[in-house]
Structure formats: C-alpha cells, structure tokens
Design an enzyme around this catalytic site. Structure first.
Site, PDB file in Angstrom:
ATOM      1  N   HIS A  14      22.782   4.866 -19.598  1.00 14.95           N
ATOM      2  CA  HIS A  14      22.427   3.538 -20.124  1.00 14.95           C
ATOM      3  C   HIS A  14      23.183   3.262 -21.429  1.00 14.95           C
ATOM      4  CE1 HIS A  14      19.043   0.397 -19.753  1.00 14.95           C
ATOM      5  NE2 HIS A  14      20.015  -0.127 -20.478  1.00 14.95           N
TER       6      HIS A  14
ATOM      7  N   GLU B 103      14.288   5.670 -14.555  1.00 15.22           N
ATOM      8  CA  GLU B 103      15.179   5.899 -15.678  1.00 15.22           C
ATOM      9  C   GLU B 103      14.406   6.518 -16.832  1.00 15.22           C
ATOM     10  OE1 GLU B 103      18.912   3.380 -17.304  1.00 15.22           O
ATOM     11  OE2 GLU B 103      16.957   2.421 -17.651  1.00 15.22           O
TER      12      GLU B 103
ATOM     13  N   ARG C 237      19.836  -3.451 -13.988  1.00 17.18           N
ATOM     14  CA  ARG C 237      18.599  -2.670 -13.972  1.00 17.18           C
ATOM     15  C   ARG C 237      18.551  -1.882 -12.672  1.00 17.18           C
ATOM     16  NH1 ARG C 237      18.657  -3.567 -18.561  1.00 17.18           N
ATOM     17  NH2 ARG C 237      17.053  -4.493 -19.920  1.00 17.18           N
TER      18      ARG C 237
END
Length: 337
Positions: free
Chosen positions: A295, A276, A248
């Site tokens: 991602h 993000e 993360r």
C-alpha cells in the site's frame, strides 16, 4: 501568495487536529511558516484528542480546523464546543472517518487533499503499466530463477506499442492516469457508468476486461463496486493480461483472482489487497506472476508535504474570499473513496 490575491488582513484562528507522527512530514517548516502568515495558529501544537488540556479555551474561537490522519470524529459534542468553526481543511484523502453529516448541516466548509494524494498513485500506476507492457515482472522471475538469458533474443509478446490499457473508474486518479498515458502509443479505454467524455472510448466492464492487455483499477470502494471484478469478470481477461490494483482490495474477488493466477494465465500487480495486510500464508506472496507492494502508491515520505501544502492553499483561498478548489460536499461521499 499568488499575484493578484488580496492580502490577508484578518487571520482566522486555526488548530491542527491529526496524529503527531505524521505532522512533521505533512507540514515541514516552510509550509508551517506560510500557514502562520495566513492564520492565527500555534504551529507547534498538534492534537488528536479534543480533551487534550492544551486545547482548553482554544475551541471557543476556533474558525479553521486543519486535519489529517488520526483526527478524532467531529461529532455533535465537538461542534457544540466550536461554535465559530467555519472550515475543515483535510491534509489527506478521504474525510469519511472524521467528518459526519452534522458538519455539513451546520454549513461548515470541508476540503480534502485527495487531488494531491492522487498524483503519486497515478504515477505508480503509470510506472507499473509501462513495466507490465515490457514483461518486466515475469521476466525478472525467469532471469532470477535461471540465472541466465539468451542475448539478443527478441521476445515476441512484449512491448507497449499499441497495447490496449483498460481503466476502471474515472476517479481523480483514473483521470490522471488517462492523462499520463496520452503521450504513449497505447490504446486506452474506460469503464465508468458516470464519467463524462474524457477523450477515450467508454466501454462496458465485460468488454474492457475481455479486450484489454492491461487493466488498471481506480474505482472507489462503495457497495456498488464491491467485488466488481468477480470470478466471471476475471475469466474474461485475455491470456497474458495484467491486472493492476491501486484502488481497494475489495473491488476484486480475492479467491477468484488467486485461482486465475495459479493457472498462470494472467498476472497481477497489487498495491492493495483483501484482506489488508494479507495473511502471512497467502498464496499472493508466493506466486511468481504476482507483484505485491505494501500500500505504497499513495503519498509517502516527502510526498506528504504536497498534502500539507494543498491544505494551506485552500486556507489562502478561504481567507482571501475565493471558493475552495477541493471542496467536499455530503453528496460526494457516496461516490468517492
């Protein structure tokens, strides 16, 4: 069905609860066929709202809910409408978005496909570790900008023989990465204050950062791990080190990371960022020593079928009276993603 597993004689009533857009990849026809053999389920009915008219009358007898991304919260109102529910089988990773304490308090079993989702992330991490050790990301930029290179020149600082790789977090993914690294000639170390013996040296976070050529981050996002790699930690990284983050973005202090990257002292491979997505003007897009991906390390494309198959495997265990292999308990939520 596995050899020696008792046949299914009483199929539980089941329902899909997830976003319809993901359903075809999670549950291709072969997986749905197996599911239909194990449960009484309309394999073409997918809902993301329990007030959907198609659900009318189905919740009274519902025993197994098969969930995925987009499942609505399983709150007290829903639980009151599903008095026979005894299992939630999640065909994705974290259950935090839709499963609350009321589910466990009623004794409902919860399972997750997080272990299946860990496989492609670990594969991504392995690939980037190997490429980072060969200097692929930086040398690609040099080659692209200069349009030439000296044939047979030996780069003195490249290679994976004996390179030290630091793993932060003995999560499912972190443990798989450690296993995937064993056949190679790396020196692997681990930081995780809660980890059992995994056959690699456990060190403090400052020692790992200060002594590793490549650092791969696999810790969960919790209040304890927020910005665990901060300005002081980044400053410990040796010159030429590579930071890989597939966990993360908020585990790393973004502004401090950009500062170190601007100096040219270290490099980074980032599949996750904070924020993000990144702001379009983020320096992380333009710095030549940063490799950013959107991602993608987790399950995508045909990898989603592995998640659906994992949920069906759990269903088979449930209906044949065996313990779930990937059960999630309420106490797990404090230490998993």
């Amino acid at each position: 069905m596995l050899i020696g597993v008792p046949p299914v004689t009483d199929r539980p009533v089941a329902l899909f609860a997830l976003a319809a857009e993901h359903w075809p990849l999670l549950f291709p026809s072969t997986v749905r066929q197996r599911l239909g053999e194990l449960a009484a389920i309309d394999t073409d009915l997918v809902v993301d709202n329990f007030d959907d008219p198609r659900v009318a009358g189905r919740l009274d007898d519902l025993e197994v809910l098969i969930t995925g991304w987009g499942c609505p919260p399983l709150d007290a109102e829903f639980l009151a409408r599903a008095p026979k529910l005894r299992a939630v089988l999640h065909a994705a990773g974290s259950v935090k978005a839709h499963v609350g304490s009321a589910v466990w308090e009623r004794g409902i079993l919860v399972s997750s496909a997080a272990a299946a989702n860990a496989i492609p992330v670990a594969e991504y991490a392995l690939g980037t570790i190997l490429l980072a050790g060969k200097g692929v990301f930086a040398l690609r930029e040099h080659y692209r900008s200069g349009r030439s290179f000296t044939l047979a020149y030996i780069h003195p600082d490249l290679g994976n023989y004996g390179r030290r790789v630091g793993i932060i977090g003995a999560s499912r993914i972190g443990r798989q990465v450690i296993e995937l690294l064993r056949p190679f000639d790396f020196e692997v170390c681990l930081y995780d204050p809660y980890a059992e013996d995994l056959g690699v040296p456990r060190v403090s976070l400052p020692e790992l950062l200060a002594t590793s050529d490549i650092v791969s981050v696999h810790a969960p996002s919790t209040p304890e791990t927020h910005q665990m790699i901060d300005r002081a930690g980044l400053a410990l990284l040796p010159d030429g080190a590579v930071l890989i983050n597939t966990a993360r973005g908020e585990l790393v202090e973004t502004d401090a990371l950009i500062g170190e990257l601007r100096s040219g002292r270290i490099s980074a491979v980032l599949d996750v960022t904070d924020p993000e997505p990144l702001h379009p003007d983020s320096a992380l897009f333009d710095l030549p020593n940063v490799f950013v991906t959107p991602h993608i390390a987790g399950s995508h494309g045909n990898e989603l079928a592995r998640l659906g198959a994992s949920a069906v495997d759990e269903l088979e265990r449930l209906v044949t009276g065996r313990p779930l292999l990937h059960e999630v308990t309420m106490t797990d939520l404090d230490r998993v993603a």
